[in-house]
Design a protein around this motif. Structure first.
Motif, PDB file in Angstrom:
ATOM      1  N   ALA A  89      -2.080  -9.539  43.106  1.00 11.30           N
ATOM      2  CA  ALA A  89      -2.183 -10.938  42.699  1.00 11.30           C
ATOM      3  C   ALA A  89      -0.871 -11.702  42.848  1.00 11.30           C
ATOM      4  O   ALA A  89      -0.879 -12.932  42.931  1.00 11.30           O
ATOM      5  CB  ALA A  89      -2.658 -11.025  41.243  1.00 11.30           C
ATOM      6  N   LYS A  90       0.255 -10.989  42.901  1.00 11.46           N
ATOM      7  CA  LYS A  90       1.555 -11.659  43.023  1.00 11.46           C
ATOM      8  C   LYS A  90       1.645 -12.524  44.270  1.00 11.46           C
ATOM      9  O   LYS A  90       2.221 -13.608  44.256  1.00 11.46           O
ATOM     10  CB  LYS A  90       2.686 -10.622  43.043  1.00 11.46           C
ATOM     11  CG  LYS A  90       3.004  -9.998  41.702  1.00 11.46           C
ATOM     12  CD  LYS A  90       4.160  -9.016  41.842  1.00 11.46           C
ATOM     13  CE  LYS A  90       4.476  -8.332  40.519  1.00 11.46           C
ATOM     14  NZ  LYS A  90       5.599  -7.358  40.671  1.00 11.46           N
ATOM     15  N   SER A  91       1.084 -12.034  45.386  1.00 13.96           N
ATOM     16  CA  SER A  91       1.273 -12.713  46.670  1.00 13.96           C
ATOM     17  C   SER A  91       0.060 -13.520  47.124  1.00 13.96           C
ATOM     18  O   SER A  91       0.073 -14.112  48.190  1.00 13.96           O
ATOM     19  CB  SER A  91       1.628 -11.684  47.752  1.00 13.96           C
ATOM     20  OG  SER A  91       0.618 -10.704  47.846  1.00 13.96           O
ATOM     21  N   ILE A  92      -0.991 -13.553  46.322  1.00 14.13           N
ATOM     22  CA  ILE A  92      -2.179 -14.334  46.688  1.00 14.13           C
ATOM     23  C   ILE A  92      -1.907 -15.817  46.460  1.00 14.13           C
ATOM     24  O   ILE A  92      -1.363 -16.208  45.433  1.00 14.13           O
ATOM     25  CB  ILE A  92      -3.407 -13.882  45.867  1.00 14.13           C
ATOM     26  CG1 ILE A  92      -3.842 -12.489  46.307  1.00 14.13           C
ATOM     27  CG2 ILE A  92      -4.565 -14.865  46.021  1.00 14.13           C
ATOM     28  CD1 ILE A  92      -4.982 -11.905  45.489  1.00 14.13           C
ATOM     29  N   THR A  93      -2.288 -16.622  47.426  1.00 15.15           N
ATOM     30  CA  THR A  93      -2.127 -18.064  47.301  1.00 15.15           C
ATOM     31  C   THR A  93      -3.492 -18.733  47.320  1.00 15.15           C
ATOM     32  O   THR A  93      -4.289 -18.493  48.229  1.00 15.15           O
ATOM     33  CB  THR A  93      -1.278 -18.631  48.456  1.00 15.15           C
ATOM     34  OG1 THR A  93      -0.006 -17.987  48.450  1.00 15.15           O
ATOM     35  CG2 THR A  93      -1.070 -20.122  48.285  1.00 15.15           C
ATOM     36  N   VAL A  94      -3.777 -19.537  46.306  1.00 16.16           N
ATOM     37  CA  VAL A  94      -5.028 -20.301  46.262  1.00 16.16           C
ATOM     38  C   VAL A  94      -4.682 -21.772  46.042  1.00 16.16           C
ATOM     39  O   VAL A  94      -3.642 -22.092  45.464  1.00 16.16           O
ATOM     40  CB  VAL A  94      -5.973 -19.807  45.142  1.00 16.16           C
ATOM     41  CG1 VAL A  94      -6.548 -18.440  45.468  1.00 16.16           C
ATOM     42  CG2 VAL A  94      -5.262 -19.764  43.792  1.00 16.16           C
ATOM     43  N   THR A  95      -5.538 -22.653  46.514  1.00 14.07           N
ATOM     44  CA  THR A  95      -5.304 -24.089  46.353  1.00 14.07           C
ATOM     45  C   THR A  95      -6.453 -24.722  45.588  1.00 14.07           C
ATOM     46  O   THR A  95      -7.601 -24.287  45.713  1.00 14.07           O
ATOM     47  CB  THR A  95      -5.160 -24.782  47.719  1.00 14.07           C
ATOM     48  OG1 THR A  95      -6.403 -24.672  48.431  1.00 14.07           O
ATOM     49  CG2 THR A  95      -4.041 -24.154  48.536  1.00 14.07           C
ATOM     50  N   LYS A  96      -6.140 -25.757  44.828  1.00 10.47           N
ATOM     51  CA  LYS A  96      -7.168 -26.397  44.003  1.00 10.47           C
ATOM     52  C   LYS A  96      -8.208 -27.125  44.842  1.00 10.47           C
ATOM     53  O   LYS A  96      -9.279 -27.483  44.329  1.00 10.47           O
ATOM     54  CB  LYS A  96      -6.536 -27.340  42.981  1.00 10.47           C
ATOM     55  CG  LYS A  96      -5.731 -28.467  43.569  1.00 10.47           C
ATOM     56  CD  LYS A  96      -5.048 -29.270  42.468  1.00 10.47           C
ATOM     57  CE  LYS A  96      -4.212 -30.399  43.046  1.00 10.47           C
ATOM     58  NZ  LYS A  96      -3.503 -31.159  42.002  1.00 10.47           N
ATOM     59  N   GLU A  97      -7.907 -27.347  46.138  1.00 13.18           N
ATOM     60  CA  GLU A  97      -8.902 -27.976  47.010  1.00 13.18           C
ATOM     61  C   GLU A  97     -10.127 -27.072  47.183  1.00 13.18           C
ATOM     62  O   GLU A  97     -11.243 -27.546  47.355  1.00 13.18           O
ATOM     63  CB  GLU A  97      -8.276 -28.298  48.377  1.00 13.18           C
ATOM     64  CG  GLU A  97      -7.347 -29.506  48.374  1.00 13.18           C
ATOM     65  CD  GLU A  97      -6.057 -29.277  47.613  1.00 13.18           C
ATOM     66  OE1 GLU A  97      -5.528 -30.262  47.027  1.00 13.18           O
ATOM     67  OE2 GLU A  97      -5.583 -28.117  47.574  1.00 13.18           O
ATOM     68  N   ASN A  98      -9.896 -25.767  47.157  1.00  9.77           N
ATOM     69  CA  ASN A  98     -11.008 -24.805  47.137  1.00  9.77           C
ATOM     70  C   ASN A  98     -11.220 -24.440  45.675  1.00  9.77           C
ATOM     71  O   ASN A  98     -10.761 -23.399  45.198  1.00  9.77           O
ATOM     72  CB  ASN A  98     -10.665 -23.576  47.980  1.00  9.77           C
ATOM     73  CG  ASN A  98     -11.833 -22.616  48.127  1.00  9.77           C
ATOM     74  OD1 ASN A  98     -12.808 -22.685  47.381  1.00  9.77           O
ATOM     75  ND2 ASN A  98     -11.740 -21.713  49.086  1.00  9.77           N
ATOM     76  N   ALA A  99     -11.888 -25.328  44.961  1.00 14.18           N
ATOM     77  CA  ALA A  99     -11.919 -25.277  43.494  1.00 14.18           C
ATOM     78  C   ALA A  99     -12.482 -23.976  42.940  1.00 14.18           C
ATOM     79  O   ALA A  99     -11.928 -23.416  41.994  1.00 14.18           O
ATOM     80  CB  ALA A  99     -12.708 -26.467  42.951  1.00 14.18           C
ATOM     81  N   ASN A 100     -13.568 -23.492  43.494  1.00 15.28           N
ATOM     82  CA  ASN A 100     -14.185 -22.278  42.945  1.00 15.28           C
ATOM     83  C   ASN A 100     -13.288 -21.055  43.098  1.00 15.28           C
ATOM     84  O   ASN A 100     -13.156 -20.248  42.180  1.00 15.28           O
ATOM     85  CB  ASN A 100     -15.542 -22.028  43.606  1.00 15.28           C
ATOM     86  CG  ASN A 100     -16.642 -22.876  43.002  1.00 15.28           C
ATOM     87  OD1 ASN A 100     -16.363 -23.842  42.289  1.00 15.28           O
ATOM     88  ND2 ASN A 100     -17.880 -22.551  43.278  1.00 15.28           N
ATOM     89  N   GLU A 101     -12.668 -20.922  44.263  1.00 15.63           N
ATOM     90  CA  GLU A 101     -11.767 -19.794  44.477  1.00 15.63           C
ATOM     91  C   GLU A 101     -10.553 -19.903  43.556  1.00 15.63           C
ATOM     92  O   GLU A 101     -10.124 -18.908  42.944  1.00 15.63           O
ATOM     93  CB  GLU A 101     -11.317 -19.740  45.936  1.00 15.63           C
ATOM     94  CG  GLU A 101     -10.391 -18.556  46.231  1.00 15.63           C
ATOM     95  CD  GLU A 101      -9.860 -18.556  47.656  1.00 15.63           C
ATOM     96  OE1 GLU A 101      -9.987 -17.518  48.326  1.00 15.63           O
ATOM     97  OE2 GLU A 101      -9.319 -19.599  48.085  1.00 15.63           O
ATOM     98  N   TYR A 102     -10.004 -21.096  43.465  1.00 14.06           N
ATOM     99  CA  TYR A 102      -8.832 -21.361  42.629  1.00 14.06           C
ATOM    100  C   TYR A 102      -9.135 -21.034  41.168  1.00 14.06           C
ATOM    101  O   TYR A 102      -8.387 -20.299  40.508  1.00 14.06           O
ATOM    102  CB  TYR A 102      -8.453 -22.833  42.783  1.00 14.06           C
ATOM    103  CG  TYR A 102      -7.229 -23.284  42.024  1.00 14.06           C
ATOM    104  CD1 TYR A 102      -5.976 -23.312  42.641  1.00 14.06           C
ATOM    105  CD2 TYR A 102      -7.321 -23.733  40.703  1.00 14.06           C
ATOM    106  CE1 TYR A 102      -4.846 -23.756  41.952  1.00 14.06           C
ATOM    107  CE2 TYR A 102      -6.201 -24.172  40.013  1.00 14.06           C
ATOM    108  CZ  TYR A 102      -4.964 -24.188  40.645  1.00 14.06           C
ATOM    109  OH  TYR A 102      -3.857 -24.624  39.961  1.00 14.06           O
ATOM    110  N   GLN A 103     -10.223 -21.569  40.657  1.00 18.21           N
ATOM    111  CA  GLN A 103     -10.575 -21.343  39.253  1.00 18.21           C
ATOM    112  C   GLN A 103     -10.869 -19.875  38.983  1.00 18.21           C
ATOM    113  O   GLN A 103     -10.401 -19.310  37.987  1.00 18.21           O
ATOM    114  CB  GLN A 103     -11.778 -22.201  38.874  1.00 18.21           C
ATOM    115  CG  GLN A 103     -11.485 -23.688  38.841  1.00 18.21           C
ATOM    116  CD  GLN A 103     -12.725 -24.520  38.575  1.00 18.21           C
ATOM    117  OE1 GLN A 103     -13.725 -24.037  38.066  1.00 18.21           O
ATOM    118  NE2 GLN A 103     -12.667 -25.787  38.938  1.00 18.21           N
ATOM    119  N   ALA A 104     -11.643 -19.241  39.859  1.00 21.55           N
ATOM    120  CA  ALA A 104     -11.997 -17.831  39.669  1.00 21.55           C
ATOM    121  C   ALA A 104     -10.742 -16.954  39.678  1.00 21.55           C
ATOM    122  O   ALA A 104     -10.599 -16.041  38.854  1.00 21.55           O
ATOM    123  CB  ALA A 104     -12.980 -17.374  40.741  1.00 21.55           C
TER     124      ALA A 104
END
Length: 237
Positions: free
Chosen positions: A61-76
C-alpha cells in the motif's frame, strides 16, 4: 512507427502495473479480513503472532497511487487502508485494552501509505470526508478498533461493490438495537452523530437520516440523546 509502438507499449505497461497493484491489494486485503475477522471482531493475538500477511499488505500500500477522479477506487483504497492501519497500530502495541491507550494513535502517529505520510484522522477527515462531503456512509465502514464503532466486516471494500457495501453496512448499523437504542419515545444514538452532526444533515435532521435506513422508524417526537462511546478493543474471543 516503431518509436510510436514502443511508447504505446510503455504507457500500457505502466498503466497495467498501477491497476495490477490495486487489484492485488484489494484481493489480498479481502483474504486478510476473511482470515482475521469474525463477527465484527479482529483476531489481534493471532495477527501479532504471525504478522506477515498484514506487513505485506501495508508494504504494498505504500507505493499505490489512487486519484479522487476514480472515486470508487480511491474510496475503497483509503477505507481498507484506514482499517488495516488501525489493526496494525493495535498489533504493534498489543496487548492493549483500547486504541486510546496509545497516545496519538489517531491524530499524531504518521503512517506511510498511498505515497504519503499521514495520520488516521487525516485519512478520514482530509482524504475522505473533505473530498466527498456528501457521503455520510463512511462513518459505518471506517472502524476505529473500539466496540463503539460499527463492526468491521470480513471482506475488503472493492471499487466494483463499494456502493452496495456502504449501503449494506449503513442499514445494518442503523437497524442494530445496540447502535440505535429505542425505548418508546426516548432514543439514544451513537456519539458519531454528535461528533459529525453536519455529515448527516444534508437532507434534513439526523433523525431523518436514520429513518431513511431504519426499518422501524423513530417516533416523530422522539427525545434523542447520545450514549457514551465504547472504546473497548473490538477483539475476537
Amino acid at each position: 512507427m516503431k518509436k510510436v509502438s514502443l511508447l504505446v507499449l510503455l504507457i500500457a505497461s505502466i498503466s497495467f502495473g498501477y491497476s495490477q497493484s490495486t487489484t492485488d491489494f484489494f484481493s489480498k486485503s479481502d483474504a486478510f479480513f476473511m482470515t482475521n475477522v469474525k463477527n465484527g471482531r479482529v483476531a489481534y493475538k493471532a495477527i501479532k503472532s504471525n504478522p506477515a500477511a498484514l506487513n505485506e499488505l501495508l508494504e504494498m500500500a505504500k507505493s499505490i497511487t489512487v486519484t479522487k477522479e476514480n472515486a470508487n477506487e480511491y474510496q475503497a483504497f483509503w477505507i481498507n487502508g484506514y482499517n488495516l492501519l488501525v489493526i496494525d497500530g493495535i498489533v504493534k502495541n498489543y496487548p492493549i485494552k483500547s486504541p486510546l491507550d496509545k497516545p496519538g494513535f489517531f491524530d499524531k502517529n504518521k503512517n506511510e501509505i498511498g505515497g504519503t505520510s499521514i495520520t488516521l484522522n487525516d485519512i478520514e477527515n482530509k482524504l475522505l470526508r473533505k473530498n466527498f462531503p456528501k457521503e455520510p456512509r463512511f462513518h459505518f465502514v471506517l472502524v476505529c478498533g473500539g466496540l463503539g464503532c460499527p463492526p468491521i466486516i470480513n471482506a475488503a471494500y472493492k471499487p466494483s461493490t463499494l456502493d452496495a457495501q456502504l449501503e449494506k453496512q449503513t442499514i445494518l448499523a442503523l437497524n442494530d438495537a445496540n447502535f440505535i437504542q429505542v425505548n418508546k419515545n426516548k432514543v439514544k444514538i451513537s456519539q458519531i452523530f454528535e461528533w459529525y452532526k453536519g455529515d448527516f444533515e444534508h437532507d434534513g435532521r439526523v433523525v431523518d437520516f436514520i429513518n431513511k435506513y431504519k426499518s422501524e422508524k423513530l417516533p416523530e417526537k422522539a427525545k434523542v440523546s447520545h450514549y457514551p462511546y465504547d472504546w473497548t478493543l473490538n477483539e475476537a474471543n
